[in-house]
Design a protein around this motif. Structure first.
Motif, mmCIF file in Angstrom:
data_model
loop_
_atom_site.group_PDB
_atom_site.id
_atom_site.type_symbol
_atom_site.label_atom_id
_atom_site.label_comp_id
_atom_site.label_asym_id
_atom_site.label_seq_id
_atom_site.Cartn_x
_atom_site.Cartn_y
_atom_site.Cartn_z
ATOM 1 N N ILE A 228 0.849 -1.186 0.000
ATOM 2 C CA ILE A 228 0.000 0.000 0.000
ATOM 3 C C ILE A 228 0.884 1.235 0.000
ATOM 4 N N VAL A 229 0.568 2.164 -0.892
ATOM 5 C CA VAL A 229 1.247 3.456 -0.932
ATOM 6 C C VAL A 229 0.203 4.520 -0.639
ATOM 7 N N VAL A 230 0.511 5.391 0.302
ATOM 8 C CA VAL A 230 -0.415 6.465 0.655
ATOM 9 C C VAL A 230 0.168 7.775 0.144
ATOM 10 N N ILE A 231 -0.627 8.455 -0.681
ATOM 11 C CA ILE A 231 -0.229 9.762 -1.196
ATOM 12 C C ILE A 231 -1.415 10.694 -0.990
ATOM 13 N N ASP A 232 -1.229 11.716 -0.178
ATOM 14 C CA ASP A 232 -2.292 12.705 -0.021
ATOM 15 C C ASP A 232 -1.682 14.090 0.096
#
Length: 131
Positions: A110-114
């Motif tokens: 999982i990659v989180v980009i916000d």
């Protein structure tokens, strides 16, 4: 087991109640206040309305809650409200946990980009999540 999750930073406050691993109630504050993307501050968020909704809808009280999970932006709220068994996780880890636990996968990358940053110690790490 009853688990309460609360989320938000400076908008989009919400709460969810899981009973024995099943989401029973979940609501965003904007559904209660009727204010789209209602603003608060991390130190004074309006999340109490969604917590109260989940408890009232379930017929439970805070004494019935086994654990509370909140991102670090809401740690102060959780402590001030005397929420039992508080576990704080980083904002981005909360995104990752939601993506993983709401999926049907047994393991995943999982990659989180916000649009909001975190300290590197909170953001860059490998974590083993288990269902």
């Amino acid at each position: 087991m009853h688990i309460l999750g609360i989320r938000g930073s400076d908008h989009d406050f919400a709460a969810a109640l899981l009973c024995d691993g099943v989401i029973r109630f979940a609501i965003e504050d904007e559904r209660i206040s009727r204010v789209k993307r209602g603003k608060g501050k991390w130190y004074n968020p309006p999340t109490v309305a969604s917590i109260e909704y989940c408890l009232r809808a379930s017929g439970l009280s805070l004494n019935d809650i086994s654990a509370v999970y909140a991102n670090t932006h809401l740690e102060r709220l959780a402590l001030e409200r005397h929420l039992p068994n508080l576990t704080s996780i980083s904002h981005h880890m909360a995104h990752a946990a939601y993506a993983f636990f709401s999926s049907s996968f047994e393991n995943a990358d999982i990659v989180v980009i916000d649009g909001a940053g975190s300290r590197i110690s909170e953001s860059v790490r490998e974590v083993q999540l288990e269902t």
